[in-house]
Every structure is written in structure tokens, then in C-alpha cells.
Design an enzyme around this catalytic site. Structure first.
Site, PDB file in Angstrom:
ATOM      1  N   THR A 104     -12.394   6.214 -13.727  1.00 47.10           N
ATOM      2  CA  THR A 104     -13.691   7.079 -13.289  1.00 47.10           C
ATOM      3  C   THR A 104     -14.755   6.473 -13.482  1.00 47.10           C
ATOM      4  OG1 THR A 104     -12.298   9.083 -13.123  1.00 47.10           O
ATOM      5  CG2 THR A 104     -14.644   9.310 -13.126  1.00 47.10           C
TER       6      THR A 104
ATOM      7  N   SER B  76      -6.117   4.734 -13.988  1.00 48.53           N
ATOM      8  CA  SER B  76      -5.275   4.356 -15.034  1.00 48.53           C
ATOM      9  C   SER B  76      -4.067   4.993 -14.797  1.00 48.53           C
ATOM     10  CB  SER B  76      -5.933   5.122 -16.408  1.00 48.53           C
ATOM     11  OG  SER B  76      -5.751   6.484 -16.377  1.00 48.53           O
TER      12      SER B  76
ATOM     13  N   THR C  89      -9.396   8.014 -17.676  1.00 46.70           N
ATOM     14  CA  THR C  89      -8.775   9.242 -18.917  1.00 46.70           C
ATOM     15  C   THR C  89      -7.751   9.353 -18.679  1.00 46.70           C
ATOM     16  OG1 THR C  89      -9.716  11.004 -17.492  1.00 46.70           O
ATOM     17  CG2 THR C  89     -11.235   9.901 -18.986  1.00 46.70           C
ATOM     18  N   ASP C  90      -6.990   9.340 -17.795  1.00 48.77           N
ATOM     19  CA  ASP C  90      -5.558  10.080 -17.528  1.00 48.77           C
ATOM     20  C   ASP C  90      -4.639   9.587 -18.276  1.00 48.77           C
ATOM     21  OD1 ASP C  90      -6.803  11.660 -15.338  1.00 48.77           O
ATOM     22  OD2 ASP C  90      -6.198  10.424 -13.676  1.00 48.77           O
TER      23      ASP C  90
HETATM   24  N1  ASP Z   1      -7.856   9.089 -12.404  1.00 52.68           N
HETATM   25  C1  ASP Z   1      -8.720   8.367 -13.310  1.00 52.68           C
HETATM   26  C2  ASP Z   1      -8.146   7.363 -14.086  1.00 52.68           C
HETATM   27  O1  ASP Z   1      -7.380   7.804 -15.073  1.00 52.68           O
HETATM   28  C3  ASP Z   1      -9.572   9.608 -14.016  1.00 52.68           C
HETATM   29  C4  ASP Z   1     -10.641   9.324 -15.209  1.00 52.68           C
HETATM   30  O2  ASP Z   1     -10.971   7.910 -15.397  1.00 52.68           O
HETATM   31  O3  ASP Z   1     -11.171  10.115 -15.590  1.00 52.68           O
HETATM   32  O4  ASP Z   1      -8.576   6.172 -13.957  1.00 52.68           O
END
Ligand code: ASP
Length: 333
Positions: free
Chosen positions: A12, A54, A85-86
């Protein structure tokens, strides 16, 4: 001035809004341009190793991150990996096994909102991460997010939208970053010389129990894997205990040299299979492994790391309970 390598992977933090939703189009150099204050903190070099959500991370990416750091380790005082974050908690756990006893900080960070958004946590997370990477008092792999420094083997994403997205599971946070200064509460000490590893065995799978779950699901996973993690309820067990089909299928799988490891769906305090009849039999008769206070993310990564070194269940079992990077405190008595 300290030198820090910023490794971009996507997520993100590096995403732009497109017709197909948020897409990680920005590279680490672009991210850096949004936080000019970093320039007065340290000398930053940027490297982009992939640009992915991710969700698309695989063990091959974990090996790539570790190799990228290994090849440049001497040239830098610390490393900051920008990551979605995922699956950041899985990557942090994996890097904790692939890069052991690092006297230099290896920080993973990201954000819940993209860096170009008017209101975003990304700039604070980047500044905090570089503060930790430059400071050097908290060494080894950590996640820096929402002002907290979390040990790499203990991080878990516990909020899908809030800025404080990560929690430290069964372990205190290592420190906080306040007004640009690191306040270290705990300082992980290397237990030996720096060591990098370059192999993982991906034949590890996870079955989450639900009421009514079919043992056929376990058999399918066992047929596809060298180790199956069963995320069971509470302190642990299987339906019908020693009289049930799960017990028989685990017994048969172990006879074929497969590993079965129990973790718990409950976030805090870990497993203890010996407590109830539905778990005691697994421990006593079948000698299955259990996570105790380790996170499921750490169990996944630890098994991939161990099974790349040995396929001997006895040896893997012994090493599984040997603490690495603070991953287990409360193992077998
Ligand atoms: N879908 C995103 C990822 O994990 C979520 C994030 O980065 O907060 O790449």
C-alpha cells in the site's frame, strides 16, 4: 553519517489508485522523495527488488530479500524494507530465520494508507523505521509500525484498517519511537555469530479447524506436504481425541515421516496440548509438536527453514523447540 539501504517491494505504501484498485506503482526512490527529512538522518541508497501487493509474496521473495541484504551487508549500518502489511508478519518471521544474530537492524515497514494520500501513516512509519535503522540499539529483524518496534518473530497484523495495525504476540514491544527518538525497552542480544541461510522448504501447509471439519482435508494437506500445521482451538486438541479419525490419520502420516504441528487460533498465551484429553493423547502417544507461545507465522517460517536443512523428524523436532530470535520462551517443560 550512517548509511541505510532502503529495499522496496511494493505494498500500500507504494500504491497509486487505478481503475483496478490500489496498485504498487511507486519505487523506493519515489517513496524517499515524499520524506525529505530522511536526508538529514542518514545517507540512503534505494533498491527495488519487486513491486507487488504482499498478497503475492512467496518464500522465493523471502530468499531474495535475505540474499539482497547478505550481498550488501558490509556496506550499510541498517536496512529498511518497505513491504505490504498483509503478509509482513510472515516475511518478518522468515527473515528472522534467514538472517540470524544480525548486529545491524533489519526493519520492515509499510502503511495502511498510500504515501500520496492527504492523510497517511506512511511518512511517520518511514521516519520511525529509519530512526530505528540508524540508531542501532535494537538490532536484528523487527517490524516498525504505528510508533512501535516489534520483534520479527512476534509480529502479527491485528487490525485491517487502523494505523496501529500490528501487535506483538506473547512478547513485549521492543521499544517505541517518540518525536523522532527511539526509546528502547528491550535490546535483543545476538546469541552467536551473524549467519545467513539460503534455502527454504515450501512443503508446509496449514489447516484451521472449524466445527465439523472433515479429516479428509487433513489427509489432502498431508499428501501435499512434508509438514502440516493444525491451527486448533484453545490450548489444543482434535475432535474425538484418541478415538477419532484425525488421531488415526495423524498417526499414519507420522509413520510416513510427516510432521504434524499444533498451533492455536487463540491469539494470546499459546498452546498446551497436555491439558485436555483431546490433545493429551496426541502429545503422549504420537509425540506431535506444538507451538507453545510461538505465532503461527513464526511456526510456518521456522518449519520451512528447518525442513530445508533436515527431513529427520527427531532432529527437526529438537531444533523446532530451540529458540531462534526470541521466537519461543515457553517451550516444553
Ligand atoms: N494489500 C496490501 C499489501 O499487503 C496491504 C498493505 O500494504 O497495507 O500489499
Amino acid at each position: 553519517m550512517k548509511r541505510v539501504l532502503m529495499i522496496g517491494t511494493g505494498g500500500t505504501i507504494a500504491s497509486e489508485m487505478t481503475e483496478a484498485g490500489l496498485t504498487p506503482n511507486l519505487n523506493s526512490q519515489d517513496l524517499l522523495s515524499y520524506v525529505p527529512a530522511l536526508g538529514s538522518l542518514c545517507q540512503v541508497d534505494c533498491l527495488q527488488i519487486c513491486s507487488i501487493d504482499s498478497t503475492n509474496m512467496t518464500p522465493a521473495h523471502w530468499l531474495l530479500m535475505a540474499r539482497t541484504i547478505r550481498e550488501r551487508y558490509e556496506a550499510y549500518d541498517g536496512f529498511v524494507i518497505c513491504h505490504g502489511t498483509d503478509t509482513m508478519a510472515y516475511s518478518a518471521a522468515a527473515l528472522s530465520y534467514l538472517i540470524q544474530n544480525s548486529p545491524k537492524p533489519v526493519v520492515l515497514t509499510g502503511s495502511q494508507k498510500p504515501i500520496h494520500a492527504d492523510i497517511t501513516d506512511s511518512k511517520a512509519n518511514l521516519l520511525d523505521s529509519f530512526t530505528v535503522a540508524c540508531d542501532g540499539r535494537i538490532s536484528g529483524v523487527s517490524v516498525v509500525f504505528g510508533g512501535e518496534v516489534i520483534l520479527g518473530t512476534r509480529a502479527r497484523k491485528t487490525y485491517s484498517k487502523s494505523y496501529g495495525a500490528f501487535s506483538s504476540i506473547n512478547y513485549p514491544v521492543l521499544g517505541v519511537v517518540q518525536d523522532g527518538r527511539l526509546v528502547p525497552y528491550l535490546r535483543p542480544e545476538p546469541s552467536g555469530p551473524l549467519r545467513f541461510y539460503d534455502r527454504l522448504n515450501e512443503r508446509v501447509s496449514l489447516l484451521k479447524l472449524i466445527p465439523g471439519v472433515s479429516p479428509a482435508q487433513l489427509s489432502f494437506l498431508l499428501s501435499e506436504s512434508d509438514a502440516v500445521i493444525i491451527e486448533s482451538y484453545g490450548v489444543g486438541g482434535v475432535p474425538a481425541g484418541a478415538d477419532g479419525e484425525f488421531y488415526r490419520r495423524i498417526q499414519a502420516a507420522e509413520a510416513q515421516g510427516k510432521l504434524v504441528v499444533f498451533t492455536t487460533q487463540v491469539q494470546n498465551e499459546g498452546s498446551d496440548l497436555s491439558v485436555y484429553g483431546v490433545g493429551h493423547c496426541l502429545k503422549q502417544d504420537l509425540g506431535v509438536l506444538e507451538s507453545y507461545d510461538m505465532t503461527t507465522e513464526a511456526v510456518v517460517a521456522k518449519l520451512m527453514w528447518l525442513l530445508a536443512m533436515s527431513q529427520d523428524p527427531g532432529e527437526v523436532g529438537r531444533l523446532f523447540y530451540t529458540p531462534v530470535a526470541g521466537d519461543i520462551l515457553c517451550g516444553p517443560r
